[in-house]
Design a protein around this motif. Structure first.
Motif, PDB file in Angstrom:
ATOM      1  N   GLY A   1       0.794  -1.223   0.000  1.00 59.57           N
ATOM      2  CA  GLY A   1       0.000   0.000   0.000  1.00 59.57           C
ATOM      3  C   GLY A   1       0.826   1.271   0.000  1.00 59.57           C
ATOM      4  N   ASP A   2       2.146   1.167   0.162  1.00 61.92           N
ATOM      5  CA  ASP A   2       2.988   2.369   0.124  1.00 61.92           C
ATOM      6  C   ASP A   2       2.855   3.072  -1.214  1.00 61.92           C
ATOM      7  OD1 ASP A   2       3.990   1.854   2.639  1.00 61.92           O
ATOM      8  OD2 ASP A   2       6.008   1.326   1.959  1.00 61.92           O
ATOM      9  N   LEU A   3       2.826   4.398  -1.170  1.00 57.87           N
ATOM     10  CA  LEU A   3       2.936   5.176  -2.389  1.00 57.87           C
ATOM     11  C   LEU A   3       4.423   5.446  -2.598  1.00 57.87           C
ATOM     12  CD1 LEU A   3       0.019   7.776  -2.112  1.00 57.87           C
ATOM     13  CD2 LEU A   3       0.139   5.715  -3.526  1.00 57.87           C
ATOM     14  N   ILE A   4       4.899   5.134  -3.788  1.00 57.10           N
ATOM     15  CA  ILE A   4       6.311   5.334  -4.097  1.00 57.10           C
ATOM     16  C   ILE A   4       6.444   5.992  -5.461  1.00 57.10           C
ATOM     17  CG2 ILE A   4       7.183   3.466  -2.632  1.00 57.10           C
ATOM     18  CD1 ILE A   4       7.245   1.647  -5.019  1.00 57.10           C
ATOM     19  N   GLU A   5       7.549   6.694  -5.631  1.00 51.85           N
ATOM     20  CA  GLU A   5       7.855   7.315  -6.915  1.00 51.85           C
ATOM     21  C   GLU A   5       8.942   6.479  -7.571  1.00 51.85           C
ATOM     22  OE1 GLU A   5       8.188  11.836  -8.310  1.00 51.85           O
ATOM     23  OE2 GLU A   5       9.806  11.200  -6.981  1.00 51.85           O
ATOM     24  N   ILE A   6       8.650   6.003  -8.774  1.00 44.91           N
ATOM     25  CA  ILE A   6       9.552   5.098  -9.485  1.00 44.91           C
ATOM     26  C   ILE A   6      10.078   5.764 -10.741  1.00 44.91           C
ATOM     27  CG2 ILE A   6       9.506   3.038 -10.958  1.00 44.91           C
ATOM     28  CD1 ILE A   6       8.105   1.552  -8.920  1.00 44.91           C
ATOM     29  N   ASP A   7      11.346   5.523 -11.018  1.00 43.97           N
ATOM     30  CA  ASP A   7      11.928   5.855 -12.325  1.00 43.97           C
ATOM     31  C   ASP A   7      11.750   4.631 -13.202  1.00 43.97           C
ATOM     32  OD1 ASP A   7      12.847   8.419 -11.823  1.00 43.97           O
ATOM     33  OD2 ASP A   7      14.812   7.745 -11.144  1.00 43.97           O
ATOM     34  N   TRP A   8      10.827   4.715 -14.168  1.00 39.44           N
ATOM     35  CA  TRP A   8      10.609   3.587 -15.067  1.00 39.44           C
ATOM     36  C   TRP A   8      11.723   3.475 -16.083  1.00 39.44           C
ATOM     37  CZ3 TRP A   8       7.358  -0.115 -14.067  1.00 39.44           C
ATOM     38  CH2 TRP A   8       6.218   0.142 -13.326  1.00 39.44           C
ATOM     39  N   VAL A   9      12.158   4.619 -16.589  1.00 38.25           N
ATOM     40  CA  VAL A   9      13.181   4.623 -17.625  1.00 38.25           C
ATOM     41  C   VAL A   9      14.255   5.607 -17.224  1.00 38.25           C
ATOM     42  CG1 VAL A   9      13.671   5.164 -20.041  1.00 38.25           C
ATOM     43  CG2 VAL A   9      11.479   4.169 -19.434  1.00 38.25           C
ATOM     44  N   ARG A  10      15.465   5.173 -17.299  1.00 39.99           N
ATOM     45  CA  ARG A  10      16.570   6.093 -17.066  1.00 39.99           C
ATOM     46  C   ARG A  10      17.674   5.688 -18.024  1.00 39.99           C
ATOM     47  NH1 ARG A  10      18.572   9.018 -12.090  1.00 39.99           N
ATOM     48  NH2 ARG A  10      20.571   9.763 -12.803  1.00 39.99           N
TER      49      ARG A  10
ATOM     50  N   LYS B   1      10.093   6.481  -1.360  1.00 37.54           N
ATOM     51  CA  LYS B   1       8.848   6.277  -0.621  1.00 37.54           C
ATOM     52  C   LYS B   1       8.212   7.633  -0.348  1.00 37.54           C
ATOM     53  CE  LYS B   1       7.215   3.739   3.429  1.00 37.54           C
ATOM     54  NZ  LYS B   1       7.583   2.681   4.372  1.00 37.54           N
ATOM     55  N   LEU B   2       6.925   7.757  -0.688  1.00 37.53           N
ATOM     56  CA  LEU B   2       6.207   9.021  -0.513  1.00 37.53           C
ATOM     57  C   LEU B   2       5.231   8.973   0.654  1.00 37.53           C
ATOM     58  CD1 LEU B   2       5.361   9.723  -4.263  1.00 37.53           C
ATOM     59  CD2 LEU B   2       7.276  10.629  -2.935  1.00 37.53           C
ATOM     60  N   ALA B   3       4.641   7.804   0.908  1.00 37.81           N
ATOM     61  CA  ALA B   3       3.651   7.693   1.983  1.00 37.81           C
ATOM     62  C   ALA B   3       3.492   6.233   2.377  1.00 37.81           C
ATOM     63  CB  ALA B   3       2.303   8.254   1.534  1.00 37.81           C
ATOM     64  N   GLU B   4       3.169   6.022   3.663  1.00 42.61           N
ATOM     65  CA  GLU B   4       2.895   4.685   4.180  1.00 42.61           C
ATOM     66  C   GLU B   4       1.519   4.697   4.833  1.00 42.61           C
ATOM     67  OE1 GLU B   4       4.547   1.882   7.756  1.00 42.61           O
ATOM     68  OE2 GLU B   4       6.066   2.633   6.340  1.00 42.61           O
ATOM     69  N   LEU B   5       0.716   3.700   4.522  1.00 44.04           N
ATOM     70  CA  LEU B   5      -0.627   3.603   5.078  1.00 44.04           C
ATOM     71  C   LEU B   5      -0.591   3.305   6.573  1.00 44.04           C
ATOM     72  CD1 LEU B   5      -2.403   1.403   2.362  1.00 44.04           C
ATOM     73  CD2 LEU B   5      -2.568   3.880   2.658  1.00 44.04           C
ATOM     74  N   THR B   6      -1.602   3.784   7.270  1.00 41.87           N
ATOM     75  CA  THR B   6      -1.778   3.412   8.676  1.00 41.87           C
ATOM     76  C   THR B   6      -2.164   1.934   8.727  1.00 41.87           C
ATOM     77  OG1 THR B   6      -4.125   3.944   8.666  1.00 41.87           O
ATOM     78  CG2 THR B   6      -2.610   5.729   9.307  1.00 41.87           C
ATOM     79  N   ARG B   7      -2.109   1.354   9.906  1.00 36.84           N
ATOM     80  CA  ARG B   7      -2.487  -0.055  10.069  1.00 36.84           C
ATOM     81  C   ARG B   7      -3.925  -0.282   9.605  1.00 36.84           C
ATOM     82  NH1 ARG B   7      -1.143  -2.858  15.539  1.00 36.84           N
ATOM     83  NH2 ARG B   7       0.859  -2.565  14.547  1.00 36.84           N
ATOM     84  N   GLU B   8      -4.831   0.629   9.982  1.00 39.39           N
ATOM     85  CA  GLU B   8      -6.234   0.487   9.599  1.00 39.39           C
ATOM     86  C   GLU B   8      -6.412   0.608   8.086  1.00 39.39           C
ATOM     87  OE1 GLU B   8      -5.123   2.803  11.871  1.00 39.39           O
ATOM     88  OE2 GLU B   8      -5.641   1.660  13.657  1.00 39.39           O
ATOM     89  N   SER B   9      -5.725   1.580   7.491  1.00 40.02           N
ATOM     90  CA  SER B   9      -5.835   1.764   6.044  1.00 40.02           C
ATOM     91  C   SER B   9      -5.231   0.592   5.286  1.00 40.02           C
ATOM     92  CB  SER B   9      -5.149   3.068   5.622  1.00 40.02           C
ATOM     93  OG  SER B   9      -5.831   4.175   6.156  1.00 40.02           O
ATOM     94  N   ARG B  10      -4.152   0.010   5.810  1.00 35.90           N
ATOM     95  CA  ARG B  10      -3.547  -1.151   5.163  1.00 35.90           C
ATOM     96  C   ARG B  10      -4.501  -2.356   5.248  1.00 35.90           C
ATOM     97  NH1 ARG B  10       0.884  -0.960   7.168  1.00 35.90           N
ATOM     98  NH2 ARG B  10       1.879   0.112   5.458  1.00 35.90           N
TER      99      ARG B  10
END
Length: 177
Positions: free
Chosen positions: A23-32, A152-161
Motif C-alpha cells: 500500500g505504500d505510495l512510491i515514486e519510481i523511475d521507469w526509464v533512465r 517512498k512518498l507515503a505509508e498507510l496506517t495499520r487500519e488503512s492497510r
C-alpha cells in the motif's frame, strides 16, 4: 490514511533501507538512460543525455515489510500506477461509495470493482501527491533494482492497510462469488 514519516516502518537491524510495505505510495523511475559519446571531439569529452520517466505507484504485491537484499529471492514486485479520480466518480455519492469502508464498499463496488482510492498527501520530498485511484487491472511488475531506486512518498496506517487488503481480497475473489 497515512502515517507521519517519523512513524514509517524501518528495517530491522542489519537490513538495508528502505523498508517498503503493501500500500505504500512510491515514486519510481521507469526509464533512465545515460548516453556517453567519447568520439564527439579529440579530447574525449563525455556528453550525457538523461531520459527519465517518473511515476507515482502503489505497492500492491507485498503483504509484509519488504527489505531489498543484495540477492533478492523475488523476481519482481507488483505495483499499480496512481491515476486521477475518473470523471464518472464525480456523480453524487459515487466517490463516497468508493471511500466507504469494507464490507459496505462491497455492496456498491459492483460499479467500480477494480478501483482503490488513495487520498492526497504531502510527501517528505516536498511533492504533493493528488488524490487518486489505482486500477487493479493495471498491475505491473518491477524488479528489485527499480524498486531499490524508488522514493517512498507515503505509508498507510495499520487500519488503512487492513482496508487495502480487504479491497484486494474482494477484487480478486469478486466478493466471494
Amino acid at each position: 490514511m497515512y502515517l507521519p514519516q517519523n512513524e514509517w516502518s524501518t528495517p530491522e537491524e542489519g537490513d538495508p533501507p528502505p523498508c517498503f510495505r503493501q500500500g505504500d505510495l512510491i515514486e519510481i523511475d521507469w526509464v533512465r538512460l545515460d548516453y556517453a559519446d567519447a568520439t564527439r571531439d579529440q579530447t574525449g569529452t563525455k556528453f550525457t543525455v538523461e531520459l527519465r520517466r517518473r511515476e507515482t505507484v502503489a505497492l500492491v504485491g507485498t503483504c509484509c515489510d519488504l527489505v531489498l537484499h543484495k540477492t533478492p529471492k523475488r523476481k519482481g514486485f507488483l505495483v499499480s500506477p496512481l491515476r486521477k479520480v475518473p470523471k464518472h466518480l464525480s456523480k453524487p455519492g459515487a466517490l463516497d461509495a468508493l471511500k466507504a469502508p469494507m464490507p459496505l464498499a462491497g455492496e456498491v463496488a459492483a460499479g467500480f470493482p477494480n478501483l482503490i482510492y488513495f487520498a492526497g498527501v504531502s510527501a517528505p520530498t516536498g511533492l504533493y501527491v493528488q488524490e487518486g485511484v489505482i486500477y487493479l487491472e493495471a498491475l505491473t511488475m518491477v524488479d528489485a533494482i527499480t524498486l531499490d531506486g524508488a522514493t517512498k512518498l507515503a505509508e498507510l496506517t495499520r487500519e488503512s492497510r487492513a482496508e487495502f487488503k480487504e479491497r484486494l481480497k474482494w477484487h480478486f475473489s469478486r466478493g466471494g462469488a
